[in-house]
Design a protein around this motif. Structure first.
Motif, PDB file in Angstrom:
ATOM      1  N   SER A 160      21.005  26.182 -21.909  1.00 44.96           N
ATOM      2  CA  SER A 160      22.254  25.375 -22.283  1.00 44.96           C
ATOM      3  C   SER A 160      23.117  25.108 -21.140  1.00 44.96           C
ATOM      4  O   SER A 160      23.816  24.228 -20.823  1.00 44.96           O
ATOM      5  N   CYS A 161      23.150  26.356 -20.268  1.00 44.59           N
ATOM      6  CA  CYS A 161      23.856  26.242 -18.969  1.00 44.59           C
ATOM      7  C   CYS A 161      23.339  25.152 -17.875  1.00 44.59           C
ATOM      8  O   CYS A 161      23.870  24.338 -17.396  1.00 44.59           O
ATOM      9  N   LEU A 162      21.851  25.392 -17.948  1.00 49.24           N
ATOM     10  CA  LEU A 162      21.043  24.340 -16.992  1.00 49.24           C
ATOM     11  C   LEU A 162      21.331  22.855 -17.652  1.00 49.24           C
ATOM     12  O   LEU A 162      21.246  21.966 -16.557  1.00 49.24           O
ATOM     13  N   GLN A 163      21.166  22.649 -18.618  1.00 45.55           N
ATOM     14  CA  GLN A 163      21.198  21.266 -19.259  1.00 45.55           C
ATOM     15  C   GLN A 163      22.579  20.666 -18.879  1.00 45.55           C
ATOM     16  O   GLN A 163      22.760  19.471 -18.771  1.00 45.55           O
ATOM     17  N   LYS A 164      23.540  21.428 -18.591  1.00 47.50           N
ATOM     18  CA  LYS A 164      25.081  20.953 -18.201  1.00 47.50           C
ATOM     19  C   LYS A 164      24.942  20.487 -17.019  1.00 47.50           C
ATOM     20  O   LYS A 164      25.559  19.398 -16.170  1.00 47.50           O
ATOM     21  N   ASN A 193      21.700  19.426 -15.499  1.00 44.28           N
ATOM     22  CA  ASN A 193      20.885  18.293 -15.420  1.00 44.28           C
ATOM     23  C   ASN A 193      20.155  18.324 -16.966  1.00 44.28           C
ATOM     24  O   ASN A 193      19.447  18.983 -17.562  1.00 44.28           O
ATOM     25  N   ALA A 194      20.721  17.284 -17.735  1.00 41.27           N
ATOM     26  CA  ALA A 194      20.354  16.901 -19.043  1.00 41.27           C
ATOM     27  C   ALA A 194      18.942  16.972 -19.207  1.00 41.27           C
ATOM     28  O   ALA A 194      18.306  16.896 -20.480  1.00 41.27           O
ATOM     29  N   ASN A 195      18.110  16.536 -18.134  1.00 36.07           N
ATOM     30  CA  ASN A 195      16.799  16.288 -18.453  1.00 36.07           C
ATOM     31  C   ASN A 195      15.985  17.531 -18.544  1.00 36.07           C
ATOM     32  O   ASN A 195      14.706  17.402 -18.658  1.00 36.07           O
ATOM     33  N   ILE A 196      16.483  18.579 -18.175  1.00 36.11           N
ATOM     34  CA  ILE A 196      15.648  19.970 -18.460  1.00 36.11           C
ATOM     35  C   ILE A 196      15.273  20.256 -19.762  1.00 36.11           C
ATOM     36  O   ILE A 196      16.451  20.483 -20.795  1.00 36.11           O
ATOM     37  N   THR A 197      14.174  20.391 -20.152  1.00 40.72           N
ATOM     38  CA  THR A 197      13.762  20.688 -21.662  1.00 40.72           C
ATOM     39  C   THR A 197      13.355  22.344 -21.454  1.00 40.72           C
ATOM     40  O   THR A 197      13.243  22.710 -20.578  1.00 40.72           O
ATOM     41  N   ASN A 198      13.152  22.794 -22.832  1.00 40.62           N
ATOM     42  CA  ASN A 198      12.896  24.070 -23.063  1.00 40.62           C
ATOM     43  C   ASN A 198      11.365  24.361 -22.381  1.00 40.62           C
ATOM     44  O   ASN A 198      11.241  25.249 -21.631  1.00 40.62           O
ATOM     45  N   ASP A 199      10.549  23.506 -22.496  1.00 37.32           N
ATOM     46  CA  ASP A 199       9.101  23.391 -21.958  1.00 37.32           C
ATOM     47  C   ASP A 199       9.288  23.561 -20.482  1.00 37.32           C
ATOM     48  O   ASP A 199       8.598  24.248 -19.818  1.00 37.32           O
ATOM     49  N   ARG A 238      21.051  21.951  -8.024  1.00 35.29           N
ATOM     50  CA  ARG A 238      21.410  22.656  -6.781  1.00 35.29           C
ATOM     51  C   ARG A 238      21.363  24.358  -7.194  1.00 35.29           C
ATOM     52  O   ARG A 238      21.442  24.765  -8.029  1.00 35.29           O
ATOM     53  N   PRO A 239      21.067  24.741  -6.025  1.00 34.66           N
ATOM     54  CA  PRO A 239      20.809  26.489  -5.923  1.00 34.66           C
ATOM     55  C   PRO A 239      21.986  26.987  -6.569  1.00 34.66           C
ATOM     56  O   PRO A 239      21.673  28.220  -7.507  1.00 34.66           O
ATOM     57  N   GLU A 240      23.131  26.590  -6.251  1.00 35.99           N
ATOM     58  CA  GLU A 240      24.486  27.303  -6.906  1.00 35.99           C
ATOM     59  C   GLU A 240      24.572  27.073  -8.156  1.00 35.99           C
ATOM     60  O   GLU A 240      24.998  27.934  -8.900  1.00 35.99           O
ATOM     61  N   GLN A 241      24.003  25.973  -8.824  1.00 33.81           N
ATOM     62  CA  GLN A 241      23.992  25.789 -10.070  1.00 33.81           C
ATOM     63  C   GLN A 241      23.203  26.907 -10.989  1.00 33.81           C
ATOM     64  O   GLN A 241      23.719  27.385 -11.904  1.00 33.81           O
ATOM     65  N   PHE A 242      21.913  26.760 -10.354  1.00 32.59           N
ATOM     66  CA  PHE A 242      20.990  27.939 -10.986  1.00 32.59           C
ATOM     67  C   PHE A 242      21.568  29.208 -10.929  1.00 32.59           C
ATOM     68  O   PHE A 242      21.378  30.058 -12.048  1.00 32.59           O
ATOM     69  N   THR A 243      21.928  29.562  -9.906  1.00 33.01           N
ATOM     70  CA  THR A 243      22.400  30.974  -9.491  1.00 33.01           C
ATOM     71  C   THR A 243      23.688  31.347 -10.850  1.00 33.01           C
ATOM     72  O   THR A 243      23.664  32.236 -11.250  1.00 33.01           O
ATOM     73  N   ALA A 244      24.613  30.372 -10.766  1.00 31.33           N
ATOM     74  CA  ALA A 244      25.785  30.373 -11.851  1.00 31.33           C
ATOM     75  C   ALA A 244      25.087  30.671 -13.214  1.00 31.33           C
ATOM     76  O   ALA A 244      25.852  31.381 -13.718  1.00 31.33           O
ATOM     77  N   CYS A 245      24.262  29.687 -13.643  1.00 40.00           N
ATOM     78  CA  CYS A 245      23.809  29.820 -14.929  1.00 40.00           C
ATOM     79  C   CYS A 245      22.880  31.174 -15.119  1.00 40.00           C
ATOM     80  O   CYS A 245      23.009  32.213 -16.157  1.00 40.00           O
TER      81      CYS A 245
END
Length: 113
Positions: free
Chosen positions: A79-83, A85-91, A45-52
């Motif tokens: 690390s924040c974004l992976q909380k 969505n655990a599928n977000i990788t560095n790449d 969600r946009p709010e999740q990205f903004t918070a991170c």
């Protein structure tokens, strides 16, 4: 009469600022980055990205970050974004952020590289 106008203006300002926070199109700290598109591509969600993103400290506009800043910001953001969505990788994070970063990948290269 002046009190009514002032109260009406205050309510309008609060409503506008609340909608901007609830659905941020761009970050105040980084106004050229489209939060809605980035969050969509990361499946959050946009709010999740903004918070991170608020936890990182981008280099000032028109400057390049130090290597230390790049690594620190990446660790914090990933690390924040992976909380969210655990599928977000560095790449995947690099791919998405480079797509929307003004100047692309080269703009993120540290100034000492």
């Amino acid at each position: 009469m002046n009190i009514r106008i002032t109260a009406s203006l205050l309510v309008a300002i609060m409503a506008l600022s609340g909608s901007a926070v609830a659905n941020p199109a761009f970050l105040p700290e980084d106004p050229k980055r489209p939060v809605d598109k980035i969050s969509h591509d990361l499946n959050i969600r946009p709010e999740q990205f903004t918070a991170c993103f608020r936890k990182v400290s981008p280099a000032p506009q028109e400057t390049r970050p130090t290597a230390e800043r790049v690594h620190s910001n990446k660790a914090i953001l990933l690390s924040c974004l992976q909380k969210a969505n655990a599928n977000i990788t560095n790449d995947r994070l690099d791919e998405v952020m480079d797509r929307y970063r003004p100047g692309g990948r080269e703009a993120q290269l540290p100034m000492n590289e």
